[in-house]
Design a protein around this motif. Structure first.
Motif, PDB file in Angstrom:
ATOM      1  N   LYS A  19      19.787 -50.367 -26.626  1.00  0.00           N
ATOM      2  CA  LYS A  19      19.773 -49.130 -26.962  1.00  0.00           C
ATOM      3  C   LYS A  19      20.601 -47.804 -25.987  1.00  0.00           C
ATOM      4  O   LYS A  19      21.594 -47.137 -26.660  1.00  0.00           O
ATOM      5  N   ARG A  26      28.870 -44.363 -26.425  1.00  0.00           N
ATOM      6  CA  ARG A  26      29.586 -43.760 -27.932  1.00  0.00           C
ATOM      7  C   ARG A  26      30.591 -42.878 -26.979  1.00  0.00           C
ATOM      8  O   ARG A  26      31.950 -42.378 -27.525  1.00  0.00           O
ATOM      9  N   TYR A  27      30.265 -42.002 -25.912  1.00  0.00           N
ATOM     10  CA  TYR A  27      31.161 -41.153 -24.788  1.00  0.00           C
ATOM     11  C   TYR A  27      32.832 -41.289 -24.605  1.00  0.00           C
ATOM     12  O   TYR A  27      32.438 -42.721 -23.971  1.00  0.00           O
ATOM     13  N   PRO A  28      33.352 -40.703 -24.774  1.00  0.00           N
ATOM     14  CA  PRO A  28      34.594 -41.550 -24.226  1.00  0.00           C
ATOM     15  C   PRO A  28      34.400 -41.756 -22.252  1.00  0.00           C
ATOM     16  O   PRO A  28      33.535 -41.119 -21.784  1.00  0.00           O
ATOM     17  N   LYS A  31      32.582 -39.912 -19.694  1.00  0.00           N
ATOM     18  CA  LYS A  31      31.685 -38.454 -20.032  1.00  0.00           C
ATOM     19  C   LYS A  31      30.153 -39.120 -20.107  1.00  0.00           C
ATOM     20  O   LYS A  31      30.266 -38.470 -21.253  1.00  0.00           O
ATOM     21  N   LYS A  33      27.488 -39.019 -18.876  1.00  0.00           N
ATOM     22  CA  LYS A  33      26.538 -37.814 -19.030  1.00  0.00           C
ATOM     23  C   LYS A  33      26.159 -36.662 -20.440  1.00  0.00           C
ATOM     24  O   LYS A  33      25.044 -36.013 -20.648  1.00  0.00           O
ATOM     25  N   SER A  34      26.991 -37.013 -21.366  1.00  0.00           N
ATOM     26  CA  SER A  34      26.703 -36.659 -22.790  1.00  0.00           C
ATOM     27  C   SER A  34      25.466 -37.179 -23.226  1.00  0.00           C
ATOM     28  O   SER A  34      24.891 -37.172 -24.397  1.00  0.00           O
ATOM     29  N   LEU A  36      22.594 -37.591 -21.821  1.00  0.00           N
ATOM     30  CA  LEU A  36      21.785 -37.305 -21.242  1.00  0.00           C
ATOM     31  C   LEU A  36      20.614 -36.719 -22.020  1.00  0.00           C
ATOM     32  O   LEU A  36      19.472 -37.534 -22.252  1.00  0.00           O
ATOM     33  N   LEU A  37      20.828 -36.398 -23.011  1.00  0.00           N
ATOM     34  CA  LEU A  37      20.001 -35.426 -24.070  1.00  0.00           C
ATOM     35  C   LEU A  37      19.068 -36.631 -24.541  1.00  0.00           C
ATOM     36  O   LEU A  37      17.147 -36.981 -24.746  1.00  0.00           O
ATOM     37  N   PRO A  38      19.530 -37.665 -25.353  1.00  0.00           N
ATOM     38  CA  PRO A  38      19.226 -38.947 -26.237  1.00  0.00           C
ATOM     39  C   PRO A  38      18.340 -39.990 -25.065  1.00  0.00           C
ATOM     40  O   PRO A  38      17.304 -40.296 -25.957  1.00  0.00           O
ATOM     41  N   HIS A  41      15.486 -38.091 -24.597  1.00  0.00           N
ATOM     42  CA  HIS A  41      14.588 -38.668 -26.343  1.00  0.00           C
ATOM     43  C   HIS A  41      14.112 -40.102 -25.671  1.00  0.00           C
ATOM     44  O   HIS A  41      12.425 -40.447 -26.210  1.00  0.00           O
ATOM     45  N   ASP A  45       9.580 -40.893 -25.643  1.00  0.00           N
ATOM     46  CA  ASP A  45       9.619 -41.796 -26.917  1.00  0.00           C
ATOM     47  C   ASP A  45       8.786 -42.784 -26.198  1.00  0.00           C
ATOM     48  O   ASP A  45       7.543 -43.560 -26.553  1.00  0.00           O
ATOM     49  N   GLU A  69      20.543 -32.919 -11.625  1.00  0.00           N
ATOM     50  CA  GLU A  69      20.873 -32.783 -13.315  1.00  0.00           C
ATOM     51  C   GLU A  69      19.779 -32.521 -14.509  1.00  0.00           C
ATOM     52  O   GLU A  69      20.338 -32.275 -15.626  1.00  0.00           O
ATOM     53  N   VAL A  73      18.234 -30.094 -17.266  1.00  0.00           N
ATOM     54  CA  VAL A  73      18.120 -29.874 -18.765  1.00  0.00           C
ATOM     55  C   VAL A  73      17.460 -29.938 -19.167  1.00  0.00           C
ATOM     56  O   VAL A  73      16.593 -29.583 -19.959  1.00  0.00           O
ATOM     57  N   TYR A  77      15.318 -27.310 -22.329  1.00  0.00           N
ATOM     58  CA  TYR A  77      14.957 -27.797 -23.819  1.00  0.00           C
ATOM     59  C   TYR A  77      13.357 -27.791 -24.140  1.00  0.00           C
ATOM     60  O   TYR A  77      12.884 -28.601 -23.537  1.00  0.00           O
TER      61      TYR A  77
END
Ligand SMILES: Cc1cc2nc3c(=O)[nH]c(=O)nc-3n(C[C@H](O)[C@H](O)[C@H](O)COP(=O)(O)O)c2cc1C
Ligand code: FES
Lengths: 175, 444
Positions: A19, A26-28, A31, A33-34, A36-38, A41, A45, A69, A73, A77
């Motif tokens: 996963k 998915r990211y260019p 990039k 680091k995009s 990170l949030l997913p 999570h 979990d 970094e 973050v 959140y």
């Protein structure tokens, strides 16, 4: 909030690792680091519903970024828990529209029934109670989130009892 | 006044699946858009008069026309599904019930913007919605409407579902972009605007879910047809999420220009006040917009019936009017205390301030403490003027509009309910004994 070190090594399962690759792709190019949030999570979990320093450092290594970094973050959140929580995290919305439809009563009912205060975890480790801000369920108040689910219209004691029973049965069935 | 163009197919069994959605005319706008010039699609959206449904009401077509196509850098469309403004729960409804409408809108909008990678940023709490959207993406890909060489035209598009993690500020478009880059949600200083330098420093358009969902109808039927719906300057339909002390809380699609009285009291919408209570006040467009007492909500200061439209709700400016905002419609009955509600909202903004700008970071906390004191019987008369002063110093002095959003509810509460604040300070235990601002005679 203080981050906690457990001294334990964390590692994603084979399935989660897959996963992770899928998410990063998915990211260019460059990039990553995009993700990170997913990934946080996913880590939360998989590693017991909260993020230890080890878990955050692990995610940092996966994304080739500095641990700081990740910390900055994770502390920003509200969904990331930086200390252990119970098996079921009950997040009651306390914002205006819910307040005028009985959110405060729902919180005090839960406090009474679980014998804990807002922010605490039951001694059996089953429930943590937490008040949160608007969850976009304002018309279906009072409500709470537990894991993936929204439980709405919790306007009677019976419904609260039913929900707690249902969660206790679920825990018993899995143990 | 009950025309539906977003929710018209909501009753069809299985409409959340690709085959049913498709057999009911779904994805026609993608087929049509692929045969059009991208600039012509933007032109139709301009003609429609569609205004951004996320809260600010900026014309969607105009915003799209600003995107930099000359530099040749990659362009991105970002669909804003952060939906966190208290009182607002409409985008969630669209995504749950009509995920393919949202996707169709995103694909058509991406064609217009000539983007090959688009994102939908969904608030992290909506975990089941993320699954619904991911499933819809797989279905659309299998059917050839997404991915490489869409419908054999050579156009490529990927849509990524990005998850947030609990932060109201990430609904603000530049904070959202920061978050999408894997950072804290700290809004950026504008200019540069995202249309020039957004995600990864590239041209980006951020549009709300509901704005994007209106695009298929506009492309199918033409902007001019859309402009005929509603009233001038407020064209089209709007989703209103109604909550508070009413009989029928829920999400409604209304034609803009519907009289507020009808929306509030007619059985097909809010169905009137719960338990036969009297109306005290309404927050018409999400927690950030000024609260209005019943009288001023129902009729403008000039005595005209107020309508559900951008102009009518704003009639009178902030002195006697409010805003349509996001469509989060919160109704208060005679038992609700304005001081308590204002304190609650201020706590929310304090909690959600990103902390970059001192007027907002410090001011929201200061206002929360003052209001907490008043609410708990420790208020002083001078606190009211102090509150007024603090909110004034936040307004307009921050990088992003969260500061304004925190200041306006406080200002409006004092403006319209000053007597209630005074009474609350004098007789804290009897705050609900006297009623302020209630519609007289009672409307049933
Ligand atoms: C504090 C703050 C929160 C916001 N939250 C949202 C939101 O949850 N959803 C949204 O679509 N727009 C939100 N906005 C507005 C966005 O910045 C942006 O204007 C909008 O997404 C543009 O889309 P639209 O033109 O289609 O409305 C917010 C703005 C601010 C200042
Ligand atoms: S106020 Fe509770 S969900 Fe919006």
């Amino acid at each position: 909030m203080l981050a906690i070190r457990t001294g334990q090594k964390v590692e994603f399962s084979e399935q989660s690792l897959q996963k992770v690759t899928e998410i990063i792709n998915r990211y260019p190019e460059g990039k990553q680091k995009s993700a990170l949030l997913p990934l946080l999570h996913l880590a939360q979990d998989e590693f017991g519903g909260w993020l230890s320093v080890e878990a955050m450092d692990y995610v940092a290594r996966m994304l080739h970024i500095q641990p700081i970094e990740v910390y900055e973050v994770a502390t920003f959140y509200s969904m990331y828990n930086l200390k252990p929580v119970g098996r079921f995290l009950l997040e009651v919305c306390q914002t205006g529209p819910c307040m005028i439809r009985g959110a405060e009563k729902l919180v005090s009912q839960l406090e009474e029934k679980l014998k804990i205060k807002n922010g605490e975890t039951t001694t059996d480790g089953l429930f943590t109670l937490k008040t949160v801000e608007c969850l976009a369920a304002c018309g279906y108040a009072p409500m709470l989130q537990c894991g993936e689910h929204y439980h709405e219209f919790l306007d009677t004691e019976e419904k609260v009892d039913q929900l707690l029973d249902q969660l206790r049965r679920k825990a018993a069935a899995n143990n | 006044m009950s025309r539906k163009i977003l929710l018209d197919k909501i009753g069809i069994a299985g409409i959340e699946t690709f085959p049913v959605y498709r057999s009911n005319g779904g994805y026609a706008s993608v087929e049509k858009a692929l045969k059009m010039q991208p600039a012509d699609i933007v032109e139709e959206v301009k003609k429609s008069g569609l205004r951004g449904r996320g809260g600010a009401g900026f014309p969607t077509g105009l915003k799209w026309s600003f995107i930099d196509k000359k530099s040749g850098r990659p362009r991105y469309l970002v669909c804003n599904a952060d939906e966190s403004e208290p009182g607002t729960f409409k985008d969630r409804f669209l995504m749950e019930k009509l995920p393919h409408l949202v996707l169709e809108g995103m694909i058509t909008a991406s064609i217009a913007l000539e983007a090959n990678l688009s994102f939908i940023y969904v608030r992290g709490e909506f975990r089941w919605i993320i699954k619904i959207l991911e499933k819809a993406i797989v279905e659309a890909k299998e059917a050839g409407f997404l991915g490489r060489n869409i419908l054999g035209t050579g156009y490529n598009l990927e849509i990524v579902v990005q998850t947030g993690a609990g932060a109201y500020i990430c609904g603000e478009e530049t904070a959202l972009i920061e978050s999408l880059e894997g950072k804290r949600g700290n809004p950026r200083i504008k200019p540069p605007f995202p249309a020039v330098s957004g995600l990864y420093g590239n041209p980006t358009v951020v549009s709300n879910v509901e704005s994007i969902a209106a695009v298929p109808w506009i492309v199918n039927n033409g902007g001019a047809e859309y402009a005929k719906i509603g009233v001038p300057k407020s064209s089209g339909t709007k989703l209103i999420s109604a909550c508070g002390n009413i009989n029928n809380p829920g999400v409604y699609e209304i034609e803009l220009g519907l009289p507020v009285k009808d929306f509030l009291f007619a059985p097909e919408w809010c169905g009137g006040m719960k338990n036969g209570k009297r109306l005290k006040a309404v927050v018409a467009g999400g927690s950030s917009v000024p609260i209005l007492p019943a009288g001023l909500f129902l009729k403008t200061a000039n005595g005209e019936d107020r309508l559900m439209s951008y102009e009518s709700l704003a009639d009178g400016g902030f002195a006697t009017g409010t805003m349509l905002g996001s469509g989060g419609f919160i109704v208060y009955d005679e038992d609700q205390c304005i001081v308590r509600n204002t304190w609650n909202f201020t706590r929310f903004y304090h909690h959600e301030s990103c902390g970059q700008c001192s007027p907002c970071r410090e001011g929201t906390g200061w206002m929360e403490r003052i209001l907490h004191n008043i609410e708990n019987g420790h208020g002083k008369m001078s606190d009211i003027d102090l509150l007024w002063d603090v909110q004034k110093k936040i307004e307009g002095n921050t990088i992003c509009p969260l500061g304004d959003a925190a200041a306006w509810p406080v200002a409006a509460a004092i403006r319209h309910f000053r007597d209630e604040f005074e009474w609350h300070i004098k007789e804290p235990k009897e705050c609900m004994v006297r009623n302020f601002g209630i519609a007289e005679p009672a409307i049933v």
